[in-house]
Design an enzyme around this catalytic site. Sequence first.
Site, PDB file in Angstrom:
ATOM      1  CD  GLU A 162     -56.624   8.085 -23.371  1.00  0.00           C
ATOM      2  OE1 GLU A 162     -55.990   9.146 -23.236  1.00  0.00           O
ATOM      3  OE2 GLU A 162     -56.781   7.527 -24.476  1.00  0.00           O
ATOM      4  CG  ASN A 203     -62.228   3.875 -23.624  1.00  0.00           C
ATOM      5  OD1 ASN A 203     -62.206   2.670 -23.847  1.00  0.00           O
ATOM      6  ND2 ASN A 203     -61.846   4.781 -24.512  1.00  0.00           N
ATOM      7  CG  HIS A 239     -54.801   2.395 -29.277  1.00  0.00           C
ATOM      8  ND1 HIS A 239     -55.365   2.557 -30.522  1.00  0.00           N
ATOM      9  CD2 HIS A 239     -55.545   3.136 -28.430  1.00  0.00           C
ATOM     10  CE1 HIS A 239     -56.400   3.382 -30.440  1.00  0.00           C
ATOM     11  NE2 HIS A 239     -56.533   3.737 -29.177  1.00  0.00           N
ATOM     12  CD  GLU A 267     -59.922   4.556 -28.049  1.00  0.00           C
ATOM     13  OE1 GLU A 267     -58.759   4.886 -28.363  1.00  0.00           O
ATOM     14  OE2 GLU A 267     -60.609   5.194 -27.236  1.00  0.00           O
ATOM     15  CG  ASP A 269     -55.006   1.056 -33.504  1.00  0.00           C
ATOM     16  OD1 ASP A 269     -54.389   0.727 -32.467  1.00  0.00           O
ATOM     17  OD2 ASP A 269     -55.268   2.240 -33.779  1.00  0.00           O
TER      18      ASP A 269
HETATM   19  O1  9MR Z   1     -58.183   8.971 -33.486  1.00  0.00           O
HETATM   20  C1  9MR Z   1     -58.023  10.179 -32.791  1.00  0.00           C
HETATM   21  C2  9MR Z   1     -57.106  11.081 -33.575  1.00  0.00           C
HETATM   22  O2  9MR Z   1     -57.716  11.460 -34.803  1.00  0.00           O
HETATM   23  C3  9MR Z   1     -56.747  12.296 -32.755  1.00  0.00           C
HETATM   24  O3  9MR Z   1     -55.825  13.085 -33.448  1.00  0.00           O
HETATM   25  C4  9MR Z   1     -56.191  11.836 -31.425  1.00  0.00           C
HETATM   26  C5  9MR Z   1     -55.765  12.964 -30.536  1.00  0.00           C
HETATM   27  O4  9MR Z   1     -55.314  12.467 -29.307  1.00  0.00           O
HETATM   28  O5  9MR Z   1     -57.159  11.068 -30.770  1.00  0.00           O
HETATM   29  C6  9MR Z   1     -57.403   9.904 -31.445  1.00  0.00           C
HETATM   30  O6  9MR Z   1     -58.206   9.022 -30.706  1.00  0.00           O
HETATM   31  C7  9MR Z   1     -57.762   8.694 -29.404  1.00  0.00           C
HETATM   32  C8  9MR Z   1     -59.001   8.354 -28.605  1.00  0.00           C
HETATM   33  O7  9MR Z   1     -59.883   9.436 -28.629  1.00  0.00           O
HETATM   34  C9  9MR Z   1     -58.657   7.984 -27.189  1.00  0.00           C
HETATM   35  N1  9MR Z   1     -57.661   6.945 -27.140  1.00  0.00           N
HETATM   36  C10 9MR Z   1     -56.478   7.144 -27.942  1.00  0.00           C
HETATM   37  C11 9MR Z   1     -56.854   7.477 -29.370  1.00  0.00           C
HETATM   38  C12 9MR Z   1     -55.600   7.648 -30.222  1.00  0.00           C
HETATM   39  O8  9MR Z   1     -54.894   8.783 -29.856  1.00  0.00           O
END
Ligand code: 9MR
Length: 452
Positions: A162, A203, A239, A267, A269
Amino acid sequence: MRTSRSSLRHRLTTLLTGAAALTALLVAAPAHAADPPLRDLADAKGKVIGTAVTGSKLTGTYGQIAGAEFNSLTPGNAMKWGSVEPTRGTFNWTEADQIVDFAEAHGQQVRGHTLVWHSQNPSWLTNGTWTSAQLSQLMNDHIALEVGRYKGRLAAWDVVNEPFNEDGTYRQTLWYNGLGADYIAQALTAARAADPSAKLYINDYNVEGVNAKSTALYNLVKSLKERGVPIDGVGLQAHLILGQVPSSLQQNIQRFADLGVDVAITELDIRMQLPATEAKLAQQRTDYEAVVKACVAVSRCTGATVWGFTDSDSWIPDTFPGQGAATPYDENYAPKPAYSGIATALGGTTTPPPTGACTATYSVTSQWNTGFTGQVRIACSGASLSSWRVNWTYGAGQQITQAWSATCAQTGAAVSCTNASWNGTVPNGGSVTFGFNANWSGSNPLPTVTLG
Ligand code: 9MR
């Protein structure tokens, strides 16, 4: 009944210890039973179908599905800096190791996630005051240590996560503010040195379609390639919001591929406003299929990873109140139409679960060394029941010791459970559950359940 999909593969992989077991299995499996698991469809196309996982959940039904349906795992949180080094110099690799071990035991790839990010860092790091030399050293040491630990075992790393704002400018982070944009090249170089065989990715999210942010990523990758910085791929997180798959997704994947890098959907969803309705779930199926199809259509797109495979293990409801149902399985591990969308995109023939039907879904809700607790949910949609019987055959000697909210009898491997006096009625759109305790040893594969 659709729970049976994963069970055959799991049985075959865990129970192929003798011809007798195999024979029993094949007899037990109805001829029409199982579409191939997603991972077999993906393997046949040379693609990845992965899921983010939580290490502590990799037992029972969650573990069965994660192992049987996916050929790649990404630790959802376990490899983040804040997880592995919460206190400076004190490391916790337990969950990360557990996931990598599980993946290897199930013949799965692992995607490492993530090394250099602005979020989920330990507070000692974010609260510290660092010169750029110190920051650079911290970053390089972290990469050397973590990537080195799993050297040769991971297929890919999300090295930088990011880095961009929505308008394509660099995000002001600990890394950017301290080291300038060159932190990205430094991180990639350090990762390559630590594990030359892992594919190195940048990513990001909201970079699925052609837009200002994805164009910034494109320009960055182009310049890194020109400079000879090691970069193997870009991760499009995906996402997404229901009904909003970018129409330029495939074109965007293709333009990165044309730069000479791989592309992964990392990722995936697709969230919706709750409650989920049949119409929304049908749209979600279309959306999942479109995303995976766009990837399948481009040879350098390595595949897709879903960010949690079940709605019970998704970040969406916590982050977007009122939204959810974003993954391919519901909270009770029943595959949703989205599952069929993925299967179809991977060349499968799965059709959506029939409407106007009642289904029984078997799951293991907890498991310990000799026993487990199971649950069966009977759900109706477009149909109803006034009484029910659920049958299954255990494939590994499991023995029921006690049941509640149903009367269960076990003869040999065959189990038959009928409703209690008060829960025989399952209305259209409703569900009932019953539970049981049972013993197991060796393995505890999910049986195929039939509703009579
Ligand atoms: O799925 C992850 C969640 O359990 C955490 O609380 C969250 C914190 O930011 O991060 C989530 O995963 C993220 C991923 O590492 C990077 N892209 C966005 C995802 C969703 O926040």
